[in-house]
Design an enzyme around this catalytic site. Structure first.
Site, PDB file in Angstrom:
ATOM      1  N   GLY A  46       0.850  -1.191   0.000  1.00 41.52           N
ATOM      2  CA  GLY A  46       0.000   0.000   0.000  1.00 41.52           C
ATOM      3  C   GLY A  46       0.874   1.225   0.000  1.00 41.52           C
ATOM      4  O   GLY A  46       1.760   1.366  -0.842  1.00 41.52           O
ATOM      5  N   GLU A  47       0.685   2.068   0.984  1.00 42.75           N
ATOM      6  CA  GLU A  47       1.457   3.307   1.068  1.00 42.75           C
ATOM      7  C   GLU A  47       1.922   3.449   2.517  1.00 42.75           C
ATOM      8  O   GLU A  47       1.116   3.674   3.409  1.00 42.75           O
ATOM      9  CB  GLU A  47       0.559   4.467   0.625  1.00 42.75           C
ATOM     10  CG  GLU A  47       1.188   5.824   0.733  1.00 42.75           C
ATOM     11  CD  GLU A  47       2.554   5.887   0.053  1.00 42.75           C
ATOM     12  OE1 GLU A  47       2.661   5.492  -1.119  1.00 42.75           O
ATOM     13  OE2 GLU A  47       3.505   6.326   0.709  1.00 42.75           O
ATOM     14  N   SER A  48       3.234   3.312   2.719  1.00 42.29           N
ATOM     15  CA  SER A  48       3.730   3.227   4.097  1.00 42.29           C
ATOM     16  C   SER A  48       3.549   4.521   4.881  1.00 42.29           C
ATOM     17  O   SER A  48       3.379   4.482   6.096  1.00 42.29           O
ATOM     18  CB  SER A  48       5.200   2.808   4.092  1.00 42.29           C
ATOM     19  OG  SER A  48       5.990   3.752   3.405  1.00 42.29           O
ATOM     20  N   CYS A  78       6.163  -5.180   0.504  1.00 42.54           N
ATOM     21  CA  CYS A  78       6.305  -3.832  -0.060  1.00 42.54           C
ATOM     22  C   CYS A  78       6.145  -2.748   1.017  1.00 42.54           C
ATOM     23  O   CYS A  78       7.043  -2.583   1.824  1.00 42.54           O
ATOM     24  CB  CYS A  78       5.351  -3.664  -1.245  1.00 42.54           C
ATOM     25  SG  CYS A  78       5.866  -2.327  -2.334  1.00 42.54           S
ATOM     26  N   ARG A 107      12.629   3.822   0.085  1.00 40.08           N
ATOM     27  CA  ARG A 107      11.299   3.840  -0.545  1.00 40.08           C
ATOM     28  C   ARG A 107      11.425   4.194  -2.025  1.00 40.08           C
ATOM     29  O   ARG A 107      12.290   4.970  -2.408  1.00 40.08           O
ATOM     30  CB  ARG A 107      10.397   4.884   0.113  1.00 40.08           C
ATOM     31  CG  ARG A 107       9.968   4.522   1.520  1.00 40.08           C
ATOM     32  CD  ARG A 107       9.023   5.583   2.084  1.00 40.08           C
ATOM     33  NE  ARG A 107       7.795   5.683   1.324  1.00 40.08           N
ATOM     34  CZ  ARG A 107       7.270   6.820   0.896  1.00 40.08           C
ATOM     35  NH1 ARG A 107       7.865   7.969   1.137  1.00 40.08           N
ATOM     36  NH2 ARG A 107       6.151   6.803   0.215  1.00 40.08           N
ATOM     37  N   ILE A 136       5.774  -2.773  -7.360  1.00 41.59           N
ATOM     38  CA  ILE A 136       4.978  -1.573  -7.618  1.00 41.59           C
ATOM     39  C   ILE A 136       5.500  -0.451  -6.713  1.00 41.59           C
ATOM     40  O   ILE A 136       5.317  -0.491  -5.509  1.00 41.59           O
ATOM     41  CB  ILE A 136       3.477  -1.819  -7.341  1.00 41.59           C
ATOM     42  CG1 ILE A 136       2.966  -2.992  -8.183  1.00 41.59           C
ATOM     43  CG2 ILE A 136       2.667  -0.553  -7.639  1.00 41.59           C
ATOM     44  CD1 ILE A 136       1.608  -3.524  -7.759  1.00 41.59           C
ATOM     45  N   ARG A 137       6.185   0.515  -7.311  1.00 37.31           N
ATOM     46  CA  ARG A 137       6.815   1.585  -6.523  1.00 37.31           C
ATOM     47  C   ARG A 137       7.481   0.992  -5.268  1.00 37.31           C
ATOM     48  O   ARG A 137       7.258   1.431  -4.136  1.00 37.31           O
ATOM     49  CB  ARG A 137       5.791   2.668  -6.162  1.00 37.31           C
ATOM     50  CG  ARG A 137       5.399   3.487  -7.399  1.00 37.31           C
ATOM     51  CD  ARG A 137       4.217   4.403  -7.195  1.00 37.31           C
ATOM     52  NE  ARG A 137       4.292   5.208  -5.982  1.00 37.31           N
ATOM     53  CZ  ARG A 137       5.008   6.327  -5.839  1.00 37.31           C
ATOM     54  NH1 ARG A 137       5.739   6.773  -6.837  1.00 37.31           N
ATOM     55  NH2 ARG A 137       4.984   7.001  -4.724  1.00 37.31           N
ATOM     56  N   HIS A 177       5.120  -8.245  -4.386  1.00 39.40           N
ATOM     57  CA  HIS A 177       3.743  -8.539  -3.975  1.00 39.40           C
ATOM     58  C   HIS A 177       3.309  -9.946  -4.384  1.00 39.40           C
ATOM     59  O   HIS A 177       2.577 -10.093  -5.361  1.00 39.40           O
ATOM     60  CB  HIS A 177       2.773  -7.581  -4.675  1.00 39.40           C
ATOM     61  CG  HIS A 177       2.859  -6.171  -4.239  1.00 39.40           C
ATOM     62  ND1 HIS A 177       2.126  -5.661  -3.195  1.00 39.40           N
ATOM     63  CD2 HIS A 177       3.577  -5.132  -4.725  1.00 39.40           C
ATOM     64  CE1 HIS A 177       2.391  -4.382  -3.052  1.00 39.40           C
ATOM     65  NE2 HIS A 177       3.270  -4.025  -3.972  1.00 39.40           N
ATOM     66  N   GLU A 179       1.051 -11.614  -3.204  1.00 43.93           N
ATOM     67  CA  GLU A 179      -0.420 -11.707  -3.070  1.00 43.93           C
ATOM     68  C   GLU A 179      -1.132 -11.341  -4.365  1.00 43.93           C
ATOM     69  O   GLU A 179      -2.326 -11.560  -4.505  1.00 43.93           O
ATOM     70  CB  GLU A 179      -0.911 -10.831  -1.904  1.00 43.93           C
ATOM     71  CG  GLU A 179      -0.882  -9.322  -2.134  1.00 43.93           C
ATOM     72  CD  GLU A 179       0.495  -8.687  -1.904  1.00 43.93           C
ATOM     73  OE1 GLU A 179       1.490  -9.427  -1.812  1.00 43.93           O
ATOM     74  OE2 GLU A 179       0.549  -7.437  -1.848  1.00 43.93           O
TER      75      GLU A 179
HETATM   76  N1  GLN Z   1       5.852   3.178  -2.393  1.00 42.72           N
HETATM   77  C1  GLN Z   1       5.032   2.635  -1.339  1.00 42.72           C
HETATM   78  C2  GLN Z   1       5.484   3.157   0.004  1.00 42.72           C
HETATM   79  O1  GLN Z   1       6.446   3.808   0.118  1.00 42.72           O
HETATM   80  C3  GLN Z   1       5.038   1.133  -1.331  1.00 42.72           C
HETATM   81  C4  GLN Z   1       4.364   0.611  -2.568  1.00 42.72           C
HETATM   82  C5  GLN Z   1       3.651  -0.690  -2.408  1.00 42.72           C
HETATM   83  O2  GLN Z   1       3.378  -1.171  -1.305  1.00 42.72           O
HETATM   84  N2  GLN Z   1       3.290  -1.243  -3.534  1.00 42.72           N
HETATM   85  O3  GLN Z   1       4.835   2.857   0.971  1.00 42.72           O
END
Ligand code: GLN
Length: 198
Positions: A46-48, A78, A107, A136-137, A177, A179
Site C-alpha cells: 500500500g502506502e507506508s 512492499c 522507498r 509496484i513503486r 507482492h 499476493e
Molecule cells: N511506495 C510505497 C510506500 O512507500 C510502497 C508501494 C507498495 O506497497 N506497492 O509505501
C-alpha cells in the site's frame, strides 16, 4: 491459529485470500484489542506513509511493536516491508515503523521509469524455481544488520543483485507482492514458519 492482516490501508483482501488458499485462518485487524487475538500478522502492500499515520492514530504502533518484541511472526510485503524496517530512507520525516527488522530500506527505490515492473527473484528456502515477482513503486533493502538473513535478490534485468527478500527470526519481508500473482509459495513459507514458531 489465526493470522491477522493489518487493515489500515492497502491490499488487505488479497493477502487474506492468499492465506486462506494455503490453509490458514486469516482476518483483517485494525483495533489495538485485536492485536492480542492473533498468532501472526501480515502487513500488506500500500502506502507506508499513510499506513504509518493510521497506525499512530489507531493506537497500533506500541501494541504491534510489543508483540514483535515478544516473537510474534510477521510478514510484510512492499509497504509492509517498509513498516518492518528499523531505518527508512526517502520517507517522510515523521514516518514511523514497527522497526522489527534491522535493515535500511529505500522507498520507491527503483525509480520513476520502473514504477511498476516484473523480475525474477530467487528465494532461499522456497523451492520451485525463481519467483516471478511484481514490484509496484517498491523499496529495496540497502543494508542489513548481522541478524538479518538475505533470502532473495533480483536475478536479472537492470535491478539484478538488489536485495528484495529478507528474514530476521520470525520476521519476513519482501519488496514485491506475491499476493497479486497467484504464486502462493511465499505465503506457504510464512505460514509454515508460523507453525514452526509455535
Ligand atoms: N511506495 C510505497 C510506500 O512507500 C510502497 C508501494 C507498495 O506497497 N506497492 O509505501
Amino acid at each position: 491459529m489465526t493470522i491477522g492482516v493489518l487493515a489500515l490501508q492497502g491490499d488487505v483482501r488479497e493477502h487474506v485470500h492468499a492465506l486462506g488458499l494455503v490453509g490458514a485462518e486469516a482476518r483483517p485487524i485494525r483495533r489495538p484489542g485485536e492485536v492480542d487475538e492473533i498468532d501472526a500478522l501480515v502487513i500488506p502492500g500500500g502506502e507506508s506513509t499513510t499506513m504509518s499515520k493510521l497506525a499512530v492514530s489507531f493506537g497500533l504502533l506500541d501494541p504491534i511493536r510489543k508483540r514483535i518484541a515478544d516473537g510474534m511472526p510477521v510478514y510484510g510485503s512492499c509497504a509492509g516491508m517498509i513498516m518492518l524496517a528499523t531505518t527508512v530512507l526517502d520517507g517522510r520525516p515523521d514516518q514511523e515503523s514497527f522497526a522489527g527488522i534491522d535493515m535500511t530500506v529505500r522507498r520507491n527505490a527503483f525509480g520513476r521509469q520502473v514504477d511498476s515492473f516484473e523480475a525474477p527473484v530467487r528465494i532461499d528456502g522456497v523451492d520451485g524455481g525463481d519467483f516471478h515477482a511484481v514490484f509496484i513503486r517498491a523499496p529495496w533493502v540497502e543494508e542489513v544488520g548481522p541478524d538479518v538473513v538475505v533470502l532473495g535478490r533480483v536475478t536479472a534485468g537492470p535491478a539484478a543483485g538488489r536485495i528484495v527478500a529478507v528474514r530476521q527470526g520470525n520476521l519476513l519481508a519482501t519488496a514485491f507482492h506475491p499476493e497479486l500473482t497467484g504464486d502462493l509459495r511465499v505465503h506457504r513459507y510464512f505460514v509454515e514458519s508460523v507453525r514452526d514458531a509455535r
